[in-house]
Design a protein around this motif. Structure first.
Motif, mmCIF file in Angstrom:
data_model
loop_
_atom_site.group_PDB
_atom_site.id
_atom_site.type_symbol
_atom_site.label_atom_id
_atom_site.label_comp_id
_atom_site.label_asym_id
_atom_site.label_seq_id
_atom_site.Cartn_x
_atom_site.Cartn_y
_atom_site.Cartn_z
ATOM 1 N N LYS A 193 0.816 -1.217 0.000
ATOM 2 C CA LYS A 193 0.000 0.000 0.000
ATOM 3 C C LYS A 193 0.847 1.263 0.000
ATOM 4 N N HIS A 194 2.102 1.137 0.419
ATOM 5 C CA HIS A 194 2.951 2.319 0.567
ATOM 6 C C HIS A 194 3.953 2.489 -0.591
ATOM 7 N N LEU A 195 3.876 1.604 -1.572
ATOM 8 C CA LEU A 195 4.806 1.703 -2.693
ATOM 9 C C LEU A 195 4.408 2.860 -3.607
ATOM 10 N N ASP A 196 5.398 3.502 -4.197
ATOM 11 C CA ASP A 196 5.102 4.523 -5.204
ATOM 12 C C ASP A 196 5.706 4.086 -6.539
ATOM 13 N N LYS A 197 5.488 4.868 -7.568
ATOM 14 C CA LYS A 197 5.907 4.479 -8.925
ATOM 15 C C LYS A 197 7.420 4.391 -9.065
ATOM 16 N N THR A 198 8.149 5.079 -8.211
ATOM 17 C CA THR A 198 9.612 5.076 -8.322
ATOM 18 C C THR A 198 10.249 3.922 -7.559
ATOM 19 N N TYR A 199 9.431 3.123 -6.878
ATOM 20 C CA TYR A 199 9.961 2.035 -6.063
ATOM 21 C C TYR A 199 10.481 0.927 -6.975
ATOM 22 N N ASP A 200 11.771 0.681 -6.902
ATOM 23 C CA ASP A 200 12.429 -0.297 -7.774
ATOM 24 C C ASP A 200 12.460 -1.663 -7.082
ATOM 25 N N THR A 201 11.394 -2.442 -7.288
ATOM 26 C CA THR A 201 11.289 -3.744 -6.626
ATOM 27 C C THR A 201 12.171 -4.774 -7.325
ATOM 28 N N VAL A 202 13.080 -5.388 -6.572
ATOM 29 C CA VAL A 202 13.972 -6.406 -7.140
ATOM 30 C C VAL A 202 13.735 -7.782 -6.531
ATOM 31 N N ALA A 203 12.991 -7.836 -5.399
ATOM 32 C CA ALA A 203 12.762 -9.123 -4.754
ATOM 33 C C ALA A 203 11.558 -9.022 -3.820
ATOM 34 N N LYS A 204 11.121 -10.176 -3.346
ATOM 35 C CA LYS A 204 10.021 -10.250 -2.393
ATOM 36 C C LYS A 204 10.488 -11.038 -1.176
ATOM 37 N N PHE A 205 10.002 -10.619 -0.015
ATOM 38 C CA PHE A 205 10.492 -11.177 1.237
ATOM 39 C C PHE A 205 9.304 -11.469 2.145
ATOM 40 N N TRP A 206 9.467 -12.482 2.986
ATOM 41 C CA TRP A 206 8.418 -12.832 3.935
ATOM 42 C C TRP A 206 8.429 -11.845 5.107
ATOM 43 N N THR A 207 7.254 -11.549 5.642
ATOM 44 C CA THR A 207 7.130 -10.653 6.787
ATOM 45 C C THR A 207 8.101 -11.026 7.904
ATOM 46 N N LEU A 208 8.712 -10.008 8.489
ATOM 47 C CA LEU A 208 9.664 -10.207 9.587
ATOM 48 C C LEU A 208 8.986 -9.988 10.934
ATOM 49 N N ARG A 209 9.330 -10.809 11.894
ATOM 50 C CA ARG A 209 8.872 -10.587 13.266
ATOM 51 C C ARG A 209 10.098 -10.565 14.180
ATOM 52 N N ASP A 210 10.363 -11.659 14.857
ATOM 53 C CA ASP A 210 11.553 -11.688 15.698
ATOM 54 C C ASP A 210 12.462 -12.831 15.256
ATOM 55 N N ILE A 211 13.538 -13.067 16.008
ATOM 56 C CA ILE A 211 14.517 -14.081 15.616
ATOM 57 C C ILE A 211 13.903 -15.472 15.645
ATOM 58 N N ASN A 212 13.071 -15.770 16.640
ATOM 59 C CA ASN A 212 12.425 -17.087 16.688
ATOM 60 C C ASN A 212 11.524 -17.305 15.481
ATOM 61 N N ALA A 213 10.815 -16.256 15.057
ATOM 62 C CA ALA A 213 9.961 -16.370 13.872
ATOM 63 C C ALA A 213 10.808 -16.581 12.623
ATOM 64 N N LEU A 214 11.959 -15.903 12.554
ATOM 65 C CA LEU A 214 12.856 -16.061 11.403
ATOM 66 C C LEU A 214 13.311 -17.510 11.267
#
Length: 384
Positions: free
Chosen positions: A260-281
């Motif tokens: 929702k916060h991306l704009d047209k100039t955002y150069d997306t090169v990859a996708k990542f899973w949501t981050l929480r804490d180290i145990n979640a990682l």
């Protein structure tokens, strides 16, 4: 004395957040109280989620003792374990008041125990969770976690001291800390000991997390999050831990879905899973190849940081348990000169990235990365 939960199956124990407490942990709790509370014997001791009465059955504790629990079978066991205790069978989170527990307004009060905790938003143990189970809770103390509701109830009882077990994440995660506002505005942490969830025989020995035995004193100046960041937490068998000793990845990347916060100039090169804490990682994916409700879109300039997280995951299992609820830790000043090493290692080991990104192999990347982590964690990490 009974301390192992005997009458609930695993699913019910998870839904009720009911894990019972060993004598060793009870003794650690009372040692904090007796060290810090002057004239401790003059205080009434209340455990409003007493279970089998582990915190009330010690004959050396001569205080007036009150126990309460909603679980009938646990309640009956507690009465047998501690015949010198006043017991009240009730829902301790409904119509909370001193009168409910037969406490005088002027009575000096210490609350002890291991209240149930069970975050309804957590995915851990989700297959065993029954969200239809509903407990009536006063509106002003109702949260997503029973343990937080119990802490808020202690404020309504105006306890002079509170010494209970709860996940360390209640304090060190800003979102959780903010949910405890009515408690943290009126209490200050004065002493503590961090233990591992592995000390409870009913919990997993692999997915461990830090539990705080926290001693709080009623103080109308309260405590803010900066106080917690600078607090020196004592860790059983490990020494001292302070949040401000470390920088975290949250200061450099977007942790949560950002479409929702991306704009047209955002150069997306990859996708990542949501981050929480180290145990979640440890249990979650890092780079992904699809759009989901958990997708974080990675810009080119932030790619090295996400590669850092991807590589950090390889080291996460070597960290002591008490780092589990922290954000991914980083030393940005030392990371910057070798960030391409992290990109190299992440890309070459990841088919999703390999197909999309060109990268140059760095022969000594692994050595530089390992040296970085050795310096970052010092003697705290277990080198295999």
């Amino acid at each position: 004395m009974l301390s192992k939960q005997e009458h609930l199956n695993r699913k019910d124990a998870i839904n009720l957040g009911s894990f019972y407490t060993s004598q060793i942990i009870v003794d650690l709790t009372y040692s904090l109280l007796q060290k810090n509370v002057e004239n401790f014997a003059q205080f009434t001791v209340l455990d409003s989620s007493c279970g089998y009465g582990s915190f009330l059955s010690d004959s050396k504790i001569k205080n007036k003792k009150i126990g309460a629990d909603i679980d009938e079978k646990a309640f009956q066991k507690a009465k047998k374990n501690s015949p010198d205790t006043i017991f009240i069978r009730c829902n301790s989170l409904e119509c909370v008041s001193r009168e409910k527990f037969a406490l005088k307004a002027s009575e000096k009060l210490v609350i002890v125990g291991n209240p149930p905790y069970n975050d309804t938003t957590s995915i851990v143990g989700k297959k065993n969770k029954d969200f239809s189970i509903s407990l009536s809770i006063d509106r002003d103390i109702k949260t997503r976690d029973l343990g937080m509701s119990f802490l808020l109830s202690y404020n309504k009882l105006t306890a002079d001291f509170v010494c209970v077990l709860h996940p360390l994440s209640y304090l060190i995660k800003k979102t959780n800390f903010s949910l405890l506002k009515n408690f943290t505005q009126n209490y200050k942490l004065i002493d503590c000991l961090i233990i591992s969830s592995a000390e409870f025989c009913e919990t997993s020995k692999t997915a461990t997390f830090p539990i705080l035995i926290g001693l709080y004193k009623r103080d109308l100046q309260g405590m803010d999050y900066k106080f917690i960041e600078n607090f020196k937490f004592n860790i059983k068998d490990y020494g001292i831990f302070c949040l401000n000793d470390f920088d975290t990845i949250a200061n450099y990347v977007q942790k949560y879905p950002n479409k929702k916060h991306l704009d047209k100039t955002y150069d997306t090169v990859a996708k990542f899973w949501t981050l929480r804490d180290i145990n979640a990682l440890k249990r979650n994916r890092t780079f992904i190849d699809s759009d989901t409700y958990n997708t974080v879109y990675v810009s080119r300039d932030k790619l090295p940081y996400y590669c850092y997280i991807d590589v950090f995951k390889q080291y996460a299992d070597r960290l002591p348990f008490y780092f589990g609820n922290c954000d991914v830790i980083i030393d940005n000043e030392k990371f910057e000169p070798i960030k391409e090493c992290f990109v190299c290692e992440s890309v070459k080991n990841n088919t999703v990235l390999k197909e999309k990104l060109n990268f140059t192999d760095i022969p000594d990347a692994e050595v530089k990365i390992e040296n970085y982590f050795r310096e970052l964690f010092g003697g705290k990490i277990c080198w295999k």
